[in-house]
Design a protein around this motif. Structure first.
Motif, PDB file in Angstrom:
ATOM      1  N   VAL A 237       0.806  -1.218   0.000  1.00 58.35           N
ATOM      2  CA  VAL A 237       0.000   0.000   0.000  1.00 58.35           C
ATOM      3  C   VAL A 237       0.841   1.272   0.000  1.00 58.35           C
ATOM      4  CG1 VAL A 237      -1.978  -1.113   1.100  1.00 58.35           C
ATOM      5  CG2 VAL A 237      -0.208  -0.039   2.533  1.00 58.35           C
ATOM      6  N   ASP A 238       2.153   1.151   0.210  1.00 61.57           N
ATOM      7  CA  ASP A 238       3.034   2.322   0.246  1.00 61.57           C
ATOM      8  C   ASP A 238       3.449   2.676  -1.176  1.00 61.57           C
ATOM      9  OD1 ASP A 238       5.116   4.181   0.521  1.00 61.57           O
ATOM     10  OD2 ASP A 238       5.775   3.307   2.419  1.00 61.57           O
ATOM     11  N   THR A 239       2.986   3.826  -1.664  1.00 58.55           N
ATOM     12  CA  THR A 239       3.252   4.192  -3.055  1.00 58.55           C
ATOM     13  C   THR A 239       4.735   4.430  -3.320  1.00 58.55           C
ATOM     14  OG1 THR A 239       2.751   6.505  -2.526  1.00 58.55           O
ATOM     15  CG2 THR A 239       0.963   5.166  -3.410  1.00 58.55           C
ATOM     16  N   SER A 240       5.498   4.786  -2.279  1.00 58.50           N
ATOM     17  CA  SER A 240       6.923   5.025  -2.474  1.00 58.50           C
ATOM     18  C   SER A 240       7.689   3.733  -2.724  1.00 58.50           C
ATOM     19  CB  SER A 240       7.512   5.753  -1.261  1.00 58.50           C
ATOM     20  OG  SER A 240       7.508   4.923  -0.109  1.00 58.50           O
ATOM     21  N   LYS A 241       7.057   2.581  -2.481  1.00 60.47           N
ATOM     22  CA  LYS A 241       7.705   1.284  -2.680  1.00 60.47           C
ATOM     23  C   LYS A 241       7.112   0.531  -3.870  1.00 60.47           C
ATOM     24  CE  LYS A 241       8.676   0.856   2.257  1.00 60.47           C
ATOM     25  NZ  LYS A 241       8.479   0.045   3.491  1.00 60.47           N
ATOM     26  N   MET A 242       6.283   1.212  -4.660  1.00 64.16           N
ATOM     27  CA  MET A 242       5.625   0.555  -5.785  1.00 64.16           C
ATOM     28  C   MET A 242       6.408   0.753  -7.073  1.00 64.16           C
ATOM     29  SD  MET A 242       1.640   1.383  -4.798  1.00 64.16           S
ATOM     30  CE  MET A 242       0.961   0.345  -6.075  1.00 64.16           C
ATOM     31  N   TYR A 243       6.105  -0.078  -8.053  1.00 63.98           N
ATOM     32  CA  TYR A 243       6.811  -0.066  -9.327  1.00 63.98           C
ATOM     33  C   TYR A 243       6.190   0.963 -10.258  1.00 63.98           C
ATOM     34  CZ  TYR A 243       8.527  -1.733 -13.848  1.00 63.98           C
ATOM     35  OH  TYR A 243       9.095  -1.816 -15.088  1.00 63.98           O
ATOM     36  N   PRO A 244       6.989   1.944 -10.771  1.00 62.96           N
ATOM     37  CA  PRO A 244       6.441   2.922 -11.713  1.00 62.96           C
ATOM     38  C   PRO A 244       6.219   2.303 -13.085  1.00 62.96           C
ATOM     39  CG  PRO A 244       8.791   3.308 -11.382  1.00 62.96           C
ATOM     40  CD  PRO A 244       8.406   2.196 -10.448  1.00 62.96           C
ATOM     41  N   MET A 245       4.970   2.243 -13.515  1.00 61.84           N
ATOM     42  CA  MET A 245       4.628   1.628 -14.791  1.00 61.84           C
ATOM     43  C   MET A 245       4.664   2.628 -15.941  1.00 61.84           C
ATOM     44  SD  MET A 245       1.564  -0.921 -13.691  1.00 61.84           S
ATOM     45  CE  MET A 245       1.948  -2.441 -12.819  1.00 61.84           C
ATOM     46  N   ALA A 246       4.313   3.879 -15.648  1.00 63.19           N
ATOM     47  CA  ALA A 246       4.324   4.910 -16.684  1.00 63.19           C
ATOM     48  C   ALA A 246       4.210   6.262 -16.010  1.00 63.19           C
ATOM     49  CB  ALA A 246       3.178   4.715 -17.674  1.00 63.19           C
ATOM     50  N   ASP A 247       4.667   7.318 -16.698  1.00 57.62           N
ATOM     51  CA  ASP A 247       4.419   8.668 -16.230  1.00 57.62           C
ATOM     52  C   ASP A 247       4.096   9.564 -17.417  1.00 57.62           C
ATOM     53  OD1 ASP A 247       6.970   9.165 -17.324  1.00 57.62           O
ATOM     54  OD2 ASP A 247       7.950   8.930 -15.400  1.00 57.62           O
ATOM     55  N   LEU A 248       3.437  10.645 -17.115  1.00 57.97           N
ATOM     56  CA  LEU A 248       2.941  11.546 -18.149  1.00 57.97           C
ATOM     57  C   LEU A 248       3.085  12.979 -17.661  1.00 57.97           C
ATOM     58  CD1 LEU A 248       1.454  11.874 -20.868  1.00 57.97           C
ATOM     59  CD2 LEU A 248      -0.686  11.732 -19.611  1.00 57.97           C
ATOM     60  N   CYS A 249       3.761  13.817 -18.439  1.00 53.43           N
ATOM     61  CA  CYS A 249       3.961  15.205 -18.014  1.00 53.43           C
ATOM     62  C   CYS A 249       3.553  16.202 -19.091  1.00 53.43           C
ATOM     63  CB  CYS A 249       5.409  15.445 -17.594  1.00 53.43           C
ATOM     64  SG  CYS A 249       6.634  14.969 -18.821  1.00 53.43           S
ATOM     65  N   PHE A 250       2.967  15.756 -20.173  1.00 52.57           N
ATOM     66  CA  PHE A 250       2.398  16.683 -21.137  1.00 52.57           C
ATOM     67  C   PHE A 250       1.162  16.043 -21.732  1.00 52.57           C
ATOM     68  CE2 PHE A 250       4.888  13.881 -23.662  1.00 52.57           C
ATOM     69  CZ  PHE A 250       4.349  13.864 -24.933  1.00 52.57           C
ATOM     70  N   SER A 251       0.266  16.839 -22.257  1.00 49.04           N
ATOM     71  CA  SER A 251      -1.061  16.324 -22.550  1.00 49.04           C
ATOM     72  C   SER A 251      -1.454  16.140 -24.004  1.00 49.04           C
ATOM     73  CB  SER A 251      -2.101  17.235 -21.891  1.00 49.04           C
ATOM     74  OG  SER A 251      -1.931  18.553 -22.355  1.00 49.04           O
ATOM     75  N   PRO A 252      -0.723  16.626 -25.014  1.00 48.52           N
ATOM     76  CA  PRO A 252      -1.233  16.440 -26.367  1.00 48.52           C
ATOM     77  C   PRO A 252      -1.375  14.985 -26.780  1.00 48.52           C
ATOM     78  CG  PRO A 252       0.419  18.151 -26.332  1.00 48.52           C
ATOM     79  CD  PRO A 252       0.440  17.502 -24.991  1.00 48.52           C
ATOM     80  N   SER A 253      -0.606  14.082 -26.180  1.00 47.26           N
ATOM     81  CA  SER A 253      -0.730  12.670 -26.525  1.00 47.26           C
ATOM     82  C   SER A 253      -0.641  11.857 -25.249  1.00 47.26           C
ATOM     83  CB  SER A 253       0.377  12.246 -27.495  1.00 47.26           C
ATOM     84  OG  SER A 253       1.636  12.351 -26.860  1.00 47.26           O
ATOM     85  N   GLY A 254      -0.980  10.587 -25.352  1.00 48.30           N
ATOM     86  CA  GLY A 254      -0.842   9.753 -24.167  1.00 48.30           C
ATOM     87  C   GLY A 254      -1.509   8.410 -24.347  1.00 48.30           C
TER      88      GLY A 254
END
Length: 322
Positions: free
Chosen positions: A253-270
């Motif tokens: 349940v601790d998000t700091s110990k979870m695996y990052p699957m994807a990130d998004l920092c701009f919005s025109p595509s995704g």
């Protein structure tokens, strides 16, 4: 909350507790029956003025307002009550009729969030308070009275009582949260929008089911898109931008110990749609405080046949992305 969804939540809690080393609490048939009998009891509320009352179990989950009384017939040395509200609610907890012996090692502690096998939700990185301030100890002279208000829609009560005929009453009330942040979903399907207006806070929406997740709207800084294109890939490597959305997966349940699957920092595509075969799937909004950030999404429970299959070289064979 529908009865079927509440049953699903209780079954999931039992599963989580079993996997995380707390299964001894549910081996007692009477305790296990208590988790299910509360469903029918909670349906008996007939008006807003009615005060719902029932016994509190050594292991319990509370999703409704009311008064819950614990009275022990034998020593109960490791008890916990998990409380959860709707995403837009916070939880008020107040103790009364307390009859415990703090000098003999009894205690009642309220935690602002959930703790499972040492992992905390929200994580220390995402919660607005330092960890020590998230605990309220009844046996501390400074915390013996008054209501405690959670920062999000989950809270927890730990208690240990040695002597028979000792106990307490817990009064649970819900309050509207105008700016919900750090949410544990009660339901395996639904939709939600997280908004962070000019605050340097991080907010997580945690879904403790394997789900298909679809982003439907994204506004980070001055970039905004109401219709995200599914044909173009999601951008990776956004953690240095200060404002971004993370999709996380894991079995805790601790998000700091979870695996990052994807990130998004701009919005025109995704990438608008992702299947996350994890015990816990999280949408995390990271904000610098310079903008009004907003992310909307839908999610639904994956059927067994829909869950992505782990590859031979998968980092976590229990948690895969499709």
């Amino acid at each position: 909350m529908a009865v079927s969804a509440r049953i699903h939540m209780l079954l999931l809690l039992i599963s989580l507790l079993s996997r995380l080393g707390l299964g001894r609490y549910i081996e007692d048939n009477e305790a296990a029956e208590g988790l299910y009998s509360m469903l029918s009891l909670e349906q008996k509320r007939s008006s807003e003025d009615f005060i719902f009352r029932r016994p509190l179990r050594c292991l319990d989950m509370l999703a409704t307002e009311g008064q819950f009384t614990f009275m022990t017939a034998q020593p109960q040395l490791a008890c916990a009550a998990f409380l959860i509200g709707e995403p837009t609610e916070v939880i008020s907890l107040e103790l009364s009729d307390v009859n415990i012996d703090c000098s003999a090692g009894d205690f009642i502690k309220i935690f602002d969030g959930w703790v499972l096998k040492g992992e905390k939700f929200p994580s220390s990185q995402d919660h607005p308070l330092p960890l020590r301030q998230r605990y309220t100890d009844y046996c501390s002279s400074s915390a013996a009275g008054g209501a405690v208000l959670s920062s999000q829609n989950v809270a927890m009560v730990f208690f240990r009582i040695h002597s028979p005929d000792s106990g307490f009453t817990l009064t649970v009330k819900k309050q509207h949260n105008p700016m919900p942040c750090n949410i544990m979903s009660q339901s395996p399907e639904g939709s939600f929008t997280m908004v962070m207006p000019h605050h340097h806070w991080n907010c997580s929406f945690s879904i403790i089911y394997p789900v298909e997740l679809q982003l439907t709207e994204l506004s980070l800084g001055q970039a905004k898109s109401n219709e995200l294109s599914p044909q173009r890939p999601m951008r990776w490597g956004c953690t240095g931008s200060g404002d971004y959305v993370e999709l996380l997966g894991g079995n805790g349940v601790d998000t700091s110990k979870m695996y990052p699957m994807a990130d998004l920092c701009f919005s025109p595509s995704g990438l608008t749609q992702m299947r996350m075969g994890c015990d816990n799937s999280v949408v995390r909004l990271v904000s610098s405080g310079n903008y009004v950030n907003r992310v909307s999404f839908r999610y639904r429970l994956l059927g067994r046949s829909e869950q992505p299959q782990a590859s031979e070289n998968s980092l976590d064979d229990f948690c895969t992305v499709g």
